[in-house]
Design a protein around this motif. Sequence first.
Motif, PDB file in Angstrom:
ATOM      1  N   GLN A 186      72.683 -67.967 -41.195  1.00  0.00           N
ATOM      2  CA  GLN A 186      73.850 -68.815 -41.385  1.00  0.00           C
ATOM      3  C   GLN A 186      73.930 -69.819 -40.236  1.00  0.00           C
ATOM      4  N   PHE A 187      74.500 -70.968 -40.542  1.00  0.00           N
ATOM      5  CA  PHE A 187      74.719 -72.018 -39.557  1.00  0.00           C
ATOM      6  C   PHE A 187      76.148 -72.514 -39.686  1.00  0.00           C
ATOM      7  N   LEU A 188      76.700 -72.935 -38.588  1.00  0.00           N
ATOM      8  CA  LEU A 188      77.957 -73.653 -38.607  1.00  0.00           C
ATOM      9  C   LEU A 188      77.586 -75.126 -38.629  1.00  0.00           C
ATOM     10  N   SER A 189      77.932 -75.799 -39.688  1.00  0.00           N
ATOM     11  CA  SER A 189      77.561 -77.191 -39.902  1.00  0.00           C
ATOM     12  C   SER A 189      78.742 -78.097 -39.560  1.00  0.00           C
ATOM     13  N   PHE A 190      78.486 -79.119 -38.756  1.00  0.00           N
ATOM     14  CA  PHE A 190      79.488 -80.128 -38.413  1.00  0.00           C
ATOM     15  C   PHE A 190      79.062 -81.452 -39.037  1.00  0.00           C
ATOM     16  N   ARG A 191      80.033 -82.197 -39.567  1.00  0.00           N
ATOM     17  CA  ARG A 191      79.752 -83.517 -40.140  1.00  0.00           C
ATOM     18  C   ARG A 191      80.859 -84.493 -39.766  1.00  0.00           C
TER      19      ARG A 191
END
Length: 193
Positions: free
Chosen positions: A182-187
């Motif tokens: 899992q990754f914490l994705s920032f946009r």
Amino acid sequence: MKQPDPCSPAQQSLQITLCPVEESHIILNLYPFYLYDLSEIWERQPNRHGVFEEEDSYRTLAEQSDVFRIWWQHPGILFPYLIRVGGIPAGFALVATPPYIPTHEPIDYFMHEFFIMRPFRGQGLAAQAARHIFGQFRGSWGLHTNPTEHNQHAIHFWNRLLADYTNNKYSSELIEGSENEQFLSFRFDQRQI
């Protein structure tokens, strides 16, 4: 009152430059330190050859570096930035554009790797460097980090930086990567801030 030390990294100038191929060895020298730092966060051990890489086929750092040289083979698509403090290598940032974005998200730029060496941390240099690099490219951005408790410092760093940089116009979500990671994705979109 104690006077600031003019030789301390915080008192020296920060330089962020696109790393030419002639200086690629500097980022390649820093890369194993980056992987070593990540090993604690991702709870990974080196392979049987002592190289922090999942693939057992890398027996030496030189072999690992050969694969990593792609960052200098696609100018205008891949952007390897070298971060220096007072002329000393302090870290690097690797920015990718399609087709080298490791996600299916429709974004223009992806912060693939971002690393500041330990002697230069805790002085605001990482935030200055990230802001500078984001400012080089107008468009939509993404980055990923490890979402676990082992990585709270980085999660807090990116949340605080992006909240300030974008005036809270960013999003984050937990996403599934390859191999059930899992990754914490920032946009965020530079054009909307």
